[in-house]
Design a protein around this motif. Structure first.
Motif, PDB file in Angstrom:
ATOM      1  N   VAL A   1       0.851  -1.184   0.000  1.00  0.00           N
ATOM      2  CA  VAL A   1       0.000   0.000   0.000  1.00  0.00           C
ATOM      3  C   VAL A   1       0.889   1.237   0.000  1.00  0.00           C
ATOM      4  CG1 VAL A   1      -1.798   1.281   1.213  1.00  0.00           C
ATOM      5  CG2 VAL A   1      -1.807  -1.229   1.258  1.00  0.00           C
ATOM      6  N   LYS A   2       0.804   2.037  -1.066  1.00  0.00           N
ATOM      7  CA  LYS A   2       1.610   3.256  -1.166  1.00  0.00           C
ATOM      8  C   LYS A   2       0.735   4.465  -0.859  1.00  0.00           C
ATOM      9  CE  LYS A   2       5.245   5.647  -1.783  1.00  0.00           C
ATOM     10  NZ  LYS A   2       4.788   6.528  -0.682  1.00  0.00           N
ATOM     11  N   CYS A   3       1.170   5.233   0.129  1.00  0.00           N
ATOM     12  CA  CYS A   3       0.460   6.456   0.522  1.00  0.00           C
ATOM     13  C   CYS A   3       1.070   7.631  -0.239  1.00  0.00           C
ATOM     14  CB  CYS A   3       0.553   6.659   2.026  1.00  0.00           C
ATOM     15  SG  CYS A   3      -0.248   5.326   2.972  1.00  0.00           S
ATOM     16  N   LEU A   4       0.279   8.238  -1.104  1.00  0.00           N
ATOM     17  CA  LEU A   4       0.816   9.164  -2.095  1.00  0.00           C
ATOM     18  C   LEU A   4       1.271  10.499  -1.522  1.00  0.00           C
ATOM     19  CD1 LEU A   4      -1.680   8.464  -5.006  1.00  0.00           C
ATOM     20  CD2 LEU A   4       0.619   7.524  -4.666  1.00  0.00           C
ATOM     21  N   LEU A   5       0.702  10.940  -0.395  1.00  0.00           N
ATOM     22  CA  LEU A   5       1.156  12.203   0.187  1.00  0.00           C
ATOM     23  C   LEU A   5       2.540  12.073   0.820  1.00  0.00           C
ATOM     24  CD1 LEU A   5      -2.086  13.688   1.804  1.00  0.00           C
ATOM     25  CD2 LEU A   5      -1.116  14.083  -0.467  1.00  0.00           C
ATOM     26  N   ASP A   6       3.026  10.844   0.917  1.00  0.00           N
ATOM     27  CA  ASP A   6       4.379  10.598   1.395  1.00  0.00           C
ATOM     28  C   ASP A   6       5.343  10.414   0.220  1.00  0.00           C
ATOM     29  OD1 ASP A   6       6.168  10.233   3.602  1.00  0.00           O
ATOM     30  OD2 ASP A   6       6.196   8.080   3.208  1.00  0.00           O
ATOM     31  N   GLY A   7       4.882  10.772  -0.973  1.00  0.00           N
ATOM     32  CA  GLY A   7       5.667  10.590  -2.187  1.00  0.00           C
ATOM     33  C   GLY A   7       5.109   9.440  -2.997  1.00  0.00           C
ATOM     34  N   ASP A   8       5.147   9.567  -4.325  1.00  0.00           N
ATOM     35  CA  ASP A   8       4.535   8.535  -5.156  1.00  0.00           C
ATOM     36  C   ASP A   8       5.510   7.458  -5.600  1.00  0.00           C
ATOM     37  OD1 ASP A   8       5.997  10.028  -6.922  1.00  0.00           O
ATOM     38  OD2 ASP A   8       4.305  10.624  -8.189  1.00  0.00           O
ATOM     39  N   GLU A   9       6.765   7.561  -5.183  1.00  0.00           N
ATOM     40  CA  GLU A   9       7.749   6.549  -5.560  1.00  0.00           C
ATOM     41  C   GLU A   9       7.977   5.567  -4.413  1.00  0.00           C
ATOM     42  OE1 GLU A   9      11.368   8.212  -6.961  1.00  0.00           O
ATOM     43  OE2 GLU A   9      10.448   9.228  -8.675  1.00  0.00           O
ATOM     44  N   LEU A  10       8.032   4.284  -4.732  1.00  0.00           N
ATOM     45  CA  LEU A  10       8.309   3.263  -3.729  1.00  0.00           C
ATOM     46  C   LEU A  10       9.806   3.229  -3.428  1.00  0.00           C
ATOM     47  CD1 LEU A  10       5.528   2.397  -4.987  1.00  0.00           C
ATOM     48  CD2 LEU A  10       6.187   0.050  -4.454  1.00  0.00           C
ATOM     49  N   LEU A  11      10.143   2.747  -2.248  1.00  0.00           N
ATOM     50  CA  LEU A  11      11.543   2.474  -1.958  1.00  0.00           C
ATOM     51  C   LEU A  11      12.062   1.454  -2.970  1.00  0.00           C
ATOM     52  CD1 LEU A  11      11.363   2.141   1.931  1.00  0.00           C
ATOM     53  CD2 LEU A  11      12.327   4.044   0.637  1.00  0.00           C
ATOM     54  N   PRO A  12      13.335   1.530  -3.357  1.00  0.00           N
ATOM     55  CA  PRO A  12      13.841   0.630  -4.395  1.00  0.00           C
ATOM     56  C   PRO A  12      13.585  -0.848  -4.128  1.00  0.00           C
ATOM     57  CG  PRO A  12      15.430   2.363  -3.960  1.00  0.00           C
ATOM     58  CD  PRO A  12      14.352   2.519  -2.933  1.00  0.00           C
ATOM     59  N   SER A  13      13.736  -1.272  -2.876  1.00  0.00           N
ATOM     60  CA  SER A  13      13.537  -2.685  -2.559  1.00  0.00           C
ATOM     61  C   SER A  13      12.087  -3.097  -2.780  1.00  0.00           C
ATOM     62  CB  SER A  13      13.957  -2.971  -1.121  1.00  0.00           C
ATOM     63  OG  SER A  13      13.317  -2.083  -0.214  1.00  0.00           O
ATOM     64  N   ALA A  14      11.146  -2.241  -2.406  1.00  0.00           N
ATOM     65  CA  ALA A  14       9.731  -2.539  -2.619  1.00  0.00           C
ATOM     66  C   ALA A  14       9.361  -2.416  -4.093  1.00  0.00           C
ATOM     67  CB  ALA A  14       8.869  -1.609  -1.779  1.00  0.00           C
ATOM     68  N   ASP A  15       9.911  -1.425  -4.769  1.00  0.00           N
ATOM     69  CA  ASP A  15       9.610  -1.207  -6.175  1.00  0.00           C
ATOM     70  C   ASP A  15      10.001  -2.421  -7.007  1.00  0.00           C
ATOM     71  OD1 ASP A  15       8.721   0.549  -8.313  1.00  0.00           O
ATOM     72  OD2 ASP A  15      10.822   0.618  -8.917  1.00  0.00           O
TER      73      ASP A  15
END
Length: 231
Positions: free
Chosen positions: A179-193
């Motif tokens: 679950v990515k919360c967009l107000l914290d930035g729309d990019e995932l951490l590299p490991s999760a991405d």
């Protein structure tokens, strides 16, 4: 019926899920919120990262839960991901809520630019102090919610952040939702991405800040229930 075991991130205890758990129970599921060692009512208990992993495994076994969905928010995604592979056939799914994910041999701080955290640990006797109210700005939180998080948050034990994760199998083998919360930035951490990009993990986006259990508890509960149906 699904059994949810929910673990909040740094500084928080089981109380962080007070608005989510009733929504899950109202939908006919079981919901358990866990405080990790060294935090909230367990403040002062010595804890490293593997202590937190064992906290989660022990809770699942103590309650003799089956068809468990483990939910890890923020920091706690790192121990939750490790605990998930140790719960065996009790596990139905893992949900990582705007969180880190464990990487074998790496610490929770290795996954993002964390010099400020390491500096804070060094200056505060090995603990990470709770955030200031201003740090919660822009995360879709009310003044009352921020005040509670500041008042009830407790220092986070530093060893849990600096000890390496231990994984026996590739994390991609786990049935998982991120679950990515967009107000914290729309990019995932590299490991999760990397894990999401593999196509084996589900990605869900929420238009809210980093603490959706406070800002959007009903929506988060719905996402958790929907993710459980994919197990």
């Amino acid at each position: 019926m699904t059994r949810f075991v929910m673990v909040a991130g740094a500084w928080l205890g089981a109380w962080a899920w007070d608005d989510v758990a009733p929504e899950l129970r109202a939908a006919g599921h079981e919901a358990y919120a866990l405080t990790l060692s060294g935090l909230a009512e367990k403040q002062g208990v010595p804890a490293g990262q593997q202590t937190h992993v064992q906290d989660i495994v022990d809770e699942v076994e103590r309650l003799d839960l089956r068809d468990v969905v483990l939910v890890g928010h923020s920091y706690s995604g790192v121990p939750v991901g490790q605990a998930a592979e140790r719960t065996g056939d009790r596990l139905a799914r893992v949900v990582f809520v705007d969180s880190g994910v464990p990487v074998d041999g790496e610490s929770a701080l290795d996954g993002f630019p964390s010099d400020h955290v390491r500096k804070s640990l060094a200056e505060n006797g090995g603990v990470w102090p709770p955030l200031d109210p201003a740090d919660y700005a822009g995360h879709d939180l009310t003044d009352e919610q921020i005040a509670r998080m500041v008042a009830d948050g407790t220092p986070h034990p530093g060893a849990t952040l600096t000890e390496p994760a231990v994984l026996a199998h590739p994390l991609a083998d786990l049935p998982a939702t991120y679950v990515k919360c967009l107000l914290d930035g729309d990019e995932l951490l590299p490991s999760a991405d990397e894990l999401v990009a593999s196509g084996r993990w589900e990605l869900v986006r929420m238009d809210t800040g980093h603490w959706p259990m406070f800002s959007r508890p009903r929506e988060l509960a719905r996402i958790l229930v929907e993710s459980a149906t994919r197990s």
